[in-house]
Design an enzyme around this catalytic site. Structure first.
Site, PDB file in Angstrom:
ATOM      1  CE  LYS A 175      -1.690  -1.532   3.728  1.00  0.00           C
ATOM      2  NZ  LYS A 175      -2.386  -1.989   5.005  1.00  0.00           N
ATOM      3  CB  THR A 207      -5.553   8.413   7.281  1.00  0.00           C
ATOM      4  OG1 THR A 207      -4.650   9.051   8.059  1.00  0.00           O
ATOM      5  CG2 THR A 207      -5.567   9.402   6.077  1.00  0.00           C
ATOM      6  N   GLY A 209      -7.077   3.804  10.768  1.00  0.00           N
ATOM      7  CA  GLY A 209      -7.859   2.579  10.199  1.00  0.00           C
ATOM      8  C   GLY A 209      -7.965   2.426   8.978  1.00  0.00           C
ATOM      9  CB  THR A 210      -6.504   3.984   5.862  1.00  0.00           C
ATOM     10  OG1 THR A 210      -5.283   3.900   6.222  1.00  0.00           O
ATOM     11  CG2 THR A 210      -7.038   5.319   5.702  1.00  0.00           C
ATOM     12  N   GLY A 211      -5.702   0.918   6.720  1.00  0.00           N
ATOM     13  CA  GLY A 211      -5.450  -0.290   6.558  1.00  0.00           C
ATOM     14  C   GLY A 211      -6.282  -1.463   7.107  1.00  0.00           C
ATOM     15  CB  CYS A 212      -8.576  -1.828   9.994  1.00  0.00           C
ATOM     16  SG  CYS A 212      -7.081  -1.676  11.261  1.00  0.00           S
TER      17      CYS A 212
HETATM   18  N1  LIG Z   1      -3.866  10.274   2.062  1.00  0.00           N
HETATM   19  C1  LIG Z   1      -4.663   9.292   1.402  1.00  0.00           C
HETATM   20  N2  LIG Z   1      -5.524   9.365   0.165  1.00  0.00           N
HETATM   21  C2  LIG Z   1      -5.888   8.483  -0.576  1.00  0.00           C
HETATM   22  N3  LIG Z   1      -5.698   7.024  -0.270  1.00  0.00           N
HETATM   23  C3  LIG Z   1      -5.066   7.007   0.818  1.00  0.00           C
HETATM   24  C4  LIG Z   1      -4.473   7.715   1.769  1.00  0.00           C
HETATM   25  N4  LIG Z   1      -3.919   7.307   2.828  1.00  0.00           N
HETATM   26  C5  LIG Z   1      -3.968   5.887   2.509  1.00  0.00           C
HETATM   27  N5  LIG Z   1      -4.636   5.488   1.577  1.00  0.00           N
HETATM   28  C6  LIG Z   1      -5.135   4.312   0.774  1.00  0.00           C
HETATM   29  O1  LIG Z   1      -5.509   3.516   1.975  1.00  0.00           O
HETATM   30  C7  LIG Z   1      -5.242   2.309   1.831  1.00  0.00           C
HETATM   31  C8  LIG Z   1      -4.292   1.855   3.180  1.00  0.00           C
HETATM   32  O2  LIG Z   1      -3.065   2.405   3.267  1.00  0.00           O
HETATM   33  P1  LIG Z   1      -1.932   2.817   4.173  1.00  0.00           P
HETATM   34  O3  LIG Z   1      -0.871   2.610   3.516  1.00  0.00           O
HETATM   35  O4  LIG Z   1      -2.535   3.914   4.776  1.00  0.00           O
HETATM   36  O5  LIG Z   1      -2.283   1.371   5.456  1.00  0.00           O
HETATM   37  P2  LIG Z   1      -1.940   1.604   7.021  1.00  0.00           P
HETATM   38  O6  LIG Z   1      -0.725   2.491   6.898  1.00  0.00           O
HETATM   39  O7  LIG Z   1      -1.671  -0.028   6.821  1.00  0.00           O
HETATM   40  O8  LIG Z   1      -3.368   2.315   7.590  1.00  0.00           O
HETATM   41  P3  LIG Z   1      -3.397   1.941   9.249  1.00  0.00           P
HETATM   42  O9  LIG Z   1      -3.504   3.430   9.647  1.00  0.00           O
HETATM   43  O10 LIG Z   1      -4.612   1.245   9.444  1.00  0.00           O
HETATM   44  O11 LIG Z   1      -2.309   1.145   9.707  1.00  0.00           O
HETATM   45  C9  LIG Z   1      -4.176   2.133   0.902  1.00  0.00           C
HETATM   46  O12 LIG Z   1      -5.221   1.561  -0.358  1.00  0.00           O
HETATM   47  C10 LIG Z   1      -4.024   3.447   0.425  1.00  0.00           C
HETATM   48  O13 LIG Z   1      -3.614   3.721  -0.887  1.00  0.00           O
HETATM   49  C1  LIG Z   2      -6.747  -2.644  17.301  1.00  0.00           C
HETATM   50  C2  LIG Z   2      -6.016  -1.933  16.123  1.00  0.00           C
HETATM   51  N1  LIG Z   2      -5.691  -2.618  15.343  1.00  0.00           N
HETATM   52  C3  LIG Z   2      -4.886  -2.109  14.003  1.00  0.00           C
HETATM   53  C4  LIG Z   2      -4.482  -0.695  14.033  1.00  0.00           C
HETATM   54  C5  LIG Z   2      -3.828   0.028  12.997  1.00  0.00           C
HETATM   55  O1  LIG Z   2      -4.477   0.892  12.297  1.00  0.00           O
HETATM   56  C6  LIG Z   2      -5.018   0.174  15.282  1.00  0.00           C
HETATM   57  N2  LIG Z   2      -4.593   1.415  15.368  1.00  0.00           N
HETATM   58  N3  LIG Z   2      -5.524  -0.314  16.316  1.00  0.00           N
END
Ligand SMILES: Nc1ncnc2c1ncn2[C@@H]1O[C@H](COP(=O)(O)OP(=O)(O)OP(=O)(O)O)[C@@H](O)[C@H]1O
Ligand SMILES: Cc1ncc(CO)c(N)n1
Length: 268
Positions: A175, A207, A209-212
């Site tokens: 990502k 942003t 929780g975007t990854g979850c």
């Molecule tokens: N500022 C942004 N604008 C558009 N898309 C985004 C943005 N930030 C993240 N994304 C998208 O959100 C999804 C998750 O990406 P990201 O790299 O943020 O994951 P993460 O770091 O695992 O998230 P988390 O905060 O949950 O740990 C991907 O598809 C990414 O392209």
């Molecule tokens: C419980 C939990 N899982 C995953 C993440 C990553 O976004 C978070 N902040 N908290």
């Protein structure tokens, strides 16, 4: 009506933007019946993580037995797993109950810097969990931690994706949220072909929780029978609008809007 079931194996975020809460909201929005196996409780809000309380391995196993014996999921995703012991137990149960469509989000660190996975658990992740992944969804720092590479360029990310493939994952998506580019580039690799999904980068604090949310959306689509690339494409659309139509909750890094995808569809 055919009902598909999706399972999240993850930690609780009391603030509701990430973890189990984000996953269940996403499953619901994408019409998959949501189930959960809790691995840890976190005291958390938009300002950060105030406490981390892992469950015991047997508490995690018992939940997985309850699901496995009665409610076999059509797809599952893993999030915060915290320790090598929990990772090993989860991998074992996934195999014992022959669970398919496995999305592994190798959660390591919350956006504010709190540790959600112990350092020594990364080896267990490589050895036990990545080999059972239908899709693995690292962000850039997670891909670096797993592969030991430093990812400065797109070629570096491609090399990391190849290494993750050789660890046994069927599909890799690195990502791009943490990337430096003006746009966000998510890189997909299926062992043969690289595909880039390029989207506008939203300038927002919200942003959390975007990854979850993204990984849960992939699991929901896999549960409904989509192939991996189609599932990832829907998930990408889901997360893009969830970031664009943000909710402005809390005074720190706010959550995404889990109902944006359906709200926009209702307007078309
Ligand atoms: N500022 C942004 N604008 C558009 N898309 C985004 C943005 N930030 C993240 N994304 C998208 O959100 C999804 C998750 O990406 P990201 O790299 O943020 O994951 P993460 O770091 O695992 O998230 P988390 O905060 O949950 O740990 C991907 O598809 C990414 O392209
Ligand atoms: C419980 C939990 N899982 C995953 C993440 C990553 O976004 C978070 N902040 N908290």
């Amino acid at each position: 009506m055919t009902v598909v079931k999706a399972l999240t194996i993850a930690g609780s975020d009391s603030g509701g933007g990430a973890g189990i809460q984000a996953d269940l909201k996403t499953f619901q929005e994408l019409k998959a019946y949501g189930m959960s196996v809790l691995t840890a409780v976190t005291a958390q809000n938009t300002l950060g993580v105030q406490g981390v309380y892992p469950l015991t391995v047997s508490q995690v196993e018992e939940q997985l037995d309850s699901i496995g014996e009665d409610l076999k999921p059509d797809a599952l995703k893993t999030g915060m797993l915290f320790s090598a012991e929990i990772i090993e137990a989860v991998a074992k149960k996934i195999q014992q109950y022959d669970m398919n469509n496995v999305v592994i989000d190798p959660v390591m660190i919350a956006k504010g810097g709190a540790k959600l996975l112990q350092d020594e658990a990364i080896d267990a992740m490589k050895k036990h969990l990545i080999p059972v992944a239908t899709v693995v969804t690292p962000n850039i720092p997670e891909a670096e931690a797993i592969t030991g590479l430093t990812l400065n360029s797109m070629d570096d990310r491609k090399e990391a994706a190849k290494r993750l493939y050789h660890l046994g994952a069927q599909n890799i998506i690195i990502k791009g949220g943490h990337g430096e580019e003006k746009e966000v580039i998510d890189l997909i690799y299926d062992g043969e072909t690289f595909t880039q999904l390029i989207n506008d980068r939203q300038i927002t604090e919200n942003t959390h929780g975007t990854g979850c949310t993204f990984a849960a959306a992939i699991a929901a689509e896999l549960a409904k029978g989509a192939d991996s690339l189609d599932a990832i494409r829907v998930a990408r659309e889901f997360i893009q609008v969830a970031i664009e139509d943000d909710l402005h909750i809390g005074s720190g890094h706010g959550p995404t809007n889990h109902w944006a995808f359906q709200s926009r569809r209702a307007k078309v």
